[in-house]
Design an enzyme around this catalytic site. Structure first.
Site, PDB file in Angstrom:
ATOM      1  N   HIS A 118      -1.301   8.820   5.037  1.00 59.18           N
ATOM      2  CA  HIS A 118      -1.723   7.470   4.631  1.00 59.18           C
ATOM      3  C   HIS A 118      -3.180   7.308   5.091  1.00 59.18           C
ATOM      4  O   HIS A 118      -4.015   6.843   4.352  1.00 59.18           O
ATOM      5  CB  HIS A 118      -0.788   6.428   5.237  1.00 59.18           C
ATOM      6  CG  HIS A 118      -1.037   5.054   4.729  1.00 59.18           C
ATOM      7  ND1 HIS A 118      -0.930   4.732   3.404  1.00 59.18           N
ATOM      8  CD2 HIS A 118      -1.415   3.915   5.363  1.00 59.18           C
ATOM      9  CE1 HIS A 118      -1.220   3.455   3.232  1.00 59.18           C
ATOM     10  NE2 HIS A 118      -1.517   2.932   4.402  1.00 59.18           N
ATOM     11  N   CYS A 151       0.789  -1.225   0.000  1.00 58.83           N
ATOM     12  CA  CYS A 151       0.000   0.000   0.000  1.00 58.83           C
ATOM     13  C   CYS A 151       0.824   1.278   0.000  1.00 58.83           C
ATOM     14  O   CYS A 151       0.270   2.367   0.027  1.00 58.83           O
ATOM     15  CB  CYS A 151      -0.988  -0.056   1.157  1.00 58.83           C
ATOM     16  SG  CYS A 151      -2.024  -1.528   0.999  1.00 58.83           S
ATOM     17  N   HIS A 155      -9.601   2.854   0.279  1.00 61.57           N
ATOM     18  CA  HIS A 155      -8.196   2.449   0.232  1.00 61.57           C
ATOM     19  C   HIS A 155      -7.954   1.722  -1.076  1.00 61.57           C
ATOM     20  O   HIS A 155      -8.333   0.567  -1.232  1.00 61.57           O
ATOM     21  CB  HIS A 155      -7.865   1.566   1.427  1.00 61.57           C
ATOM     22  CG  HIS A 155      -6.389   1.360   1.616  1.00 61.57           C
ATOM     23  ND1 HIS A 155      -5.481   1.537   0.596  1.00 61.57           N
ATOM     24  CD2 HIS A 155      -5.660   1.006   2.704  1.00 61.57           C
ATOM     25  CE1 HIS A 155      -4.251   1.291   1.049  1.00 61.57           C
ATOM     26  NE2 HIS A 155      -4.333   0.967   2.329  1.00 61.57           N
TER      27      HIS A 155
END
Lengths: 408, 362
Positions: free
Chosen positions: A297, A166, A332
Site C-alpha cells: 500500500h 483506498c 496516491h
C-alpha cells in the site's frame, strides 16, 4: 474450504495515470521509474503552503470513449470508461465476446465524483441556490460502474460501484474473482477510479499527511502522500473462456483476502493487516515463502509505512520479499491505487521486472525492507502480492501468479 | 432444510415509522404512510424523516461528537441486532462476523467539508475529526469499530438497487467461504444536500417523497447451524441489469425476473408476493410495474408497498423492501415456501431483483 475449479486470468489491462494514458506508456513509465509531480491545477490552491500532486494531463476522453458523451460523465467516470475501453482493446474483446457471456462490472472508488460536488459547493457559495443540473445529474458514485456497462451496452450485466476508499480497487478485483470462480460471471471489468479534488486534499493536508514535494515510501525522510488520480481496469476471465477465444493471458488471479481492523477510522492496525495478508496467501494456495514480490500500500506516511512493514515482517519473517510502492511514482490515486498497482503487478509478472520505489535516499530502519530503490530491476517473478489498506480499517490483499502456457 | 443461498435469521430497522423492528412492523401492517414534514429544503418537497432520532441520545456521548446521521443510523441499526440474545459469538476458527452495507455515505458531510475549506480563513481550516465522514465507507467502518466486526467489511453503492447488490456481494462472500455471519443492508440519511441533488437527478422530480433510515439483515451461510435453527427466509436468487433510457426498463427487468425464476426452478404462477421499489402512488404506471404485469399477465400476486409508506430511502430502499417481505410472511402462513420477489430500479441505470423464499413460522 475447497475452491471451485474455475481458474481466473487477466486478459487485458487499461491504465489512465499521471505517468501514461496507455498500457505501453504505463509499462514504460514503471520500468523507467517515472514520476510526474506538478502544482495541482484541479482547484484553486491559494492558501496552502504547498500543493503538488500527480494529475493526469493531456487526457482526451473522446480518444477512448465511443458510445457515451463525455460531458455527461464526471472526471472519475471518464477515467473509468476510458480505462475500460483500453482494457477491452488490450484483451482483444469483440462486441460478440461481450454479448455472449455474463459480465460483471466492479469499480472501486474513494471519492466518486466529489470533484463535481466541490464544484457545486463553489457554485452555491458564489450564488446561493445555484446548482448546474448537468453536474448534479452526473455526480452519483453509482455511475462509475453504470457508465462502464453502458459504454459497452451490457444490458444484462451486474454493475456495482464499491466505495471502500483506498483499498477499493482490490475489493473490485476480489469480487470479480469470486464471481467468475463461482460461475456467476464469465468475464469481469474490475478496477478503480478517482479524480483529484479539493475536499480530499484539504483533509489530508489538515491531517499533516501531504508531502510538500515528493512521495518517499519507506524512506527515513518520508513526509506523506501526494494526491494522484486516474483509473486502472483489468479484464478478468475464466481460464476456459480465455483459452477458447485464444486470448493472450497476462497473469492469473490466484486469490485474495479481506478483513477489517475494527479499530480506528484512519490508523491501520498491524495485527489485522498481517491477518489479511495471511488470508490472501492461503486463498491463493501458496505459502508466504513463495511470494516473490509485494506491491505495498506504501503511501509514504510515517504511520502507514512502518505499520505495514511490521505486518509484512510478522507474516514473512526476517527475510521478506522485496517490497515496492508504486505510489512513489503515481501518487496516491485513492480508489484507483490498488487497481493501478494490480496492473503493475500483472506487467511485472509478464515482463519479468520489478517496478522501483523512486525518490529513495535512506531506507527507514523501522521499515527494514528492500524497496528496490529508484531503478527497476529484472526479476523472474512467479507470485506477486498486492496490498490495499483503507480508512475504516478496510483491508484487501490480492495475490497474482505468472501464467505459464501449458502448465497445469 | 436450506438451499444454496444465504439465510436471513434476524433483522432490524430504523425507519420513518420510528426506531426498531416493532415500529416498522406496525407501520407496515397499518399501511398508512409515515408522517411527512410539511416542507423540506427544496420547495414543495416534503420528506419522511426518522422521527426523534438524535444520534447522541441513542448511542451516548462517547465517540459520537463528530458522527454524521447516516453513520449513526447504521451503527444503531446493527446495535439492535447485537443486543439480541441470539447474537453470534466469536467464532473459534471460522471468519469473524462482517458487514456489507449499501450506502454512499453522507453527501451533506462531503459538501460541508468542502464548504469549510472554501469559507475558512485558510483552506485547510477544516475539522479533521469530520474528514472520515466524507469517505463513503465511513458508516461501515464505524459499525465495525462499535460492534467489533473484524470480518469482511464492504460498502456497496447503487442507489435504490444498493441493497440487492449488497446482498449479492454478501452471498458471494459466504459461498466462497470468506464470511460466516454477515450483517447486510442499506442506510440513507435525509439531508438538504441530498434533497437538492435529488431534485436534479435523472428522472426527478418524480413525485416521490424522500425518506431515510437503515435496514439490516443478519445473514448466515446456507447449511450452517444458525441458518437451520433461526432461518426466516432464504435468498434464493439475485439478478441485475442496466438500462440507458427509461423505455428499456420493462424488457431488461423482465429478463432479470425470468432469470431469477429459472435459477429458483419456479414459474411466475408460483410467486406469492411482490415488493416493488416503485410505490403504488406516483409510480402506478411505472416501467417497473410494466415488467411485473408482463411477467404475471392477469394473475398478479399479492403486493407489498414500502416506498409509498416510508418514502424513497434510496440506498436503504431495497433492504426495506426485503424487510417488508419478511413482515408479510410473519402474518400470512400461505406465503411460506413460495417465491417472493423484490424489484429495484435506480435512477443511475442499475436495476435488479431478488427472489426470496420465506420459511414457515416455527
Amino acid at each position: 474450504m475447497t475452491k471451485p475449479g474455475r481458474r481466473v486470468v487477466i486478459t487485458g489491462v487499461g491504465a489512465v495515470s499521471s505517468i501514461g494514458t496507455s498500457v505501453d506508456e504505463f509499462l514504460t513509465g514503471l520500468r523507467a521509474g517515472r514520476s510526474e509531480v506538478h502544482p495541482i491545477s484541479a482547484f484553486e490552491t491559494t492558501g496552502f503552503e504547498y500543493a503538488n500532486g500527480c494529475e493526469v494531463t493531456g487526457f482526451e476522453p473522446e480518444r477512448w470513449i465511443e458510445r457515451l458523451d463525455p460531458a455527461e460523465l464526471g472526471r472519475a467516470a471518464r477515467f473509468a470508461v476510458a480505462a475500460a475501453r483500453m482494457a477491452a482493446g488490450h484483451a482483444g474483446l469483440t462486441p460478440q465476446d461481450l454479448a455472449a457471456g455474463r459480465v460483471l462490472v466492479a469499480i472501486g472508488t474513494t471519492d466518486g465524483e466529489t470533484r463535481d460536488l466541490d464544484r457545486l459547493v463553489a457554485q452555491d457559495a458564489a450564488e446561493p441556490g445555484a446548482m448546474d443540473p448537468r453536474i448534479a445529474r452526473r455526480a452519483s458514485p453509482s455511475r462509475l460502474a453504470a457508465s462502464v456497462a453502458r459504454e459497452f451496452a451490457l444490458a444484462d450485466a451486474e454493475a456495482v460501484t464499491i466505495p471502500t476508499a483506498c483499498a477499493a480497487g482490490n475489493y473490485a478485483i476480489g469480487h470479480g474473482l469470486d464471481a467468475i470462480r463461482a460461475g456467476d460471471a464469465d468475464l469481469a471489468f474490475c478496477g478503480g477510479a478517482d479524480a483529484i479534488c479539493r475536499k480530499t486534499f484539504a483533509g489530508f493536508y489538515r491531517l499533516g499527511t501531504i508531502a510538500p514535494d515528493r512521495c518517499r515510501p519507506f524512506d527515513l525522510g518520508r513526509q506523506g502522500i501526494l494526491t494522484g488520480e486516474g483509473s486502472g481496469m483489468l479484464v478478468l476471465e475464466s481460464l476456459e473462456s480465455a483459452l477458447a477465444r485464444g486470448a493472450r493471458i497476462h497473469a492469473e488471479v490466484l486469490g485474495y483476502g479481506l478483513n477489517c481492523d475494527a479499530y480506528h477510522q484512519v490508523a491501520p492496525l498491524e495485527e489485522s493487516v498481517a491477518d489479511c495478508m495471511r488470508l490472501a496467501v492461503a486463498d491463493a494456495g501458496v505459502k508466504p515463502d513463495e511470494v516473490d514480490l509485494i506491491s505495498a500500500h506504501g503511501t509514504g506516511t510515517k504511520a502507514n509505512d512502518s505499520t505495514e512493514a511490521k505486518a509484512i515482517h510478522a507474516v514473512f519473517g526476517d527475510r521478506p520479499p522485496r517490497t515496492v510502492s508504486m505510489k512513489s511514482m503515481l501518487g496516491h490515486t485513492m480508489g484507483a491505487a490498488s487497481a493501478l498497482a494490480a496492473i503493475g503487478c500483472t506487467l511485472a509478472l509478464e515482463h519479468a521486472f520489478i517496478p522501483p520505489t523512486v525518490n529513495h535516499t535512506t531506507t527507514d530502519p523501522e521499515c527494514g525492507l528492500d524497496c528496490v530503490p529508484n531503478e527497476s530491476v529484472a526479476a523472474d517473478l512467479r507470485i506477486v502480492q498486492n496490498n490495499g489498506l483503507a480508512f475504516g480499517g478496510n483491508n484487501a490483499v490480492v495475490v497474482f501468479g505468472r501464467y505459464d502456457e501449458g502448465a497445469a | 432444510m436450506t438451499g444454496m443461498g444465504p439465510v436471513i435469521t434476524a433483522w432490524s430497522a430504523i425507519s420513518p415509522f420510528g426506531f426498531g423492528a416493532d415500529a416498522f412492523r406496525a407501520g407496515l401492517r397499518a399501511g398508512v404512510p409515515a408522517p411527512a414534514s410539511a416542507t423540506g429544503p427544496v420547495p414543495d418537497a416534503p420528506a419522511r424523516p426518522v422521527p426523534d432520532f438524535a444520534p447522541r441520545a441513542v448511542l451516548g456521548k462517547k465517540g459520537t461528537r463528530s458522527m454524521d446521521r447516516v453513520t449513526a443510523l447504521s451503527v444503531a441499526a446493527i446495535g439492535a441486532l447485537m443486543d439480541r440474545g441470539d447474537a453470534p459469538g466469536a467464532s473459534a476458527d471460522g471468519p469473524a462476523p462482517g458487514l456489507v452495507l449499501g450506502t454512499t455515505g453522507s453527501v451533506q458531510s462531503t459538501m460541508d467539508f468542502t464548504r469549510s475549506s472554501l469559507d475558512g480563513a485558510r483552506p485547510f481550516h477544516v475539522d479533521p475529526a469530520r474528514f472520515p465522514n466524507t469517505v463513503m465507507n465511513c458508516a461501515a467502518g464505524q459499525c465495525a469499530i462499535w460492534h467489533g466486526l473484524k470480518g469482511p467489511n464492504a460498502t456497496i453503492a447503487g442507489g435504490r438497487a444498493a441493497g440487492l447488490l449488497a446482498l449479492n456481494y454478501a452471498r458471494r462472500l459466504q459461498a466462497g467461504g470468506r464470511a460466516g455471519t454477515l450483517f447486510c443492508g442499506g442506510a440513507e440519511e435525509f439531508s438538504e444536500a441530498r434533497a437538492r441533488l435529488h431534485h436534479h437527478s435523472p428522472g426527478a422530480p418524480d413525485g416521490t417523497v424522500l425518506g431515510e433510515g437503515a435496514a439490516v439483515l443478519r445473514l448466515e451461510p446456507a447449511g450452517s447451524v444458525a441458518a437451520e435453527r433461526d432461518g426466516l427466509a432464504e435468498v434464493v436468487a439475485l439478478e441485475f441489469g442496466m438500462y440507458e433510457e427509461a423505455e428499456e426498463i420493462p424488457a431488461t427487468l423482465l429478463r432479470c425476473l425470468r432469470r431469477a425464476l429459472e435459477r429458483a426452478g419456479a414459474r411466475p404462477m408460483d410467486v406469492a408476493l411482490v415488493a416493488p421499489g416503485a410505490g403504488t402512488g406516483a409510480g402506478g404506471d411505472s416501467p417497473e410495474r410494466a415488467a411485473l404485469c408482463e411477467l404475471f399477465g392477469g394473475r398478479q400476486p399479492a403486493e407489498v408497498d414500502c416506498t409509498g409508506l416510508v418514502g424513497d430511502t434510496a440506498a436503504a430502499s431495497a433492504a426495506f423492501q426485503v424487510l417488508a417481505v419478511l413482515v408479510r410472511a410473519e402474518q400470512d402462513p400461505a406465503l411460506a415456501d413460495r417465491p417472493a420477489l423484490v424489484t429495484a430500479v435506480d435512477h443511475d441505470g442499475t436495476l435488479g431483483c431478488a427472489l426470496l423464499r420465506p420459511y414457515p413460522a416455527r
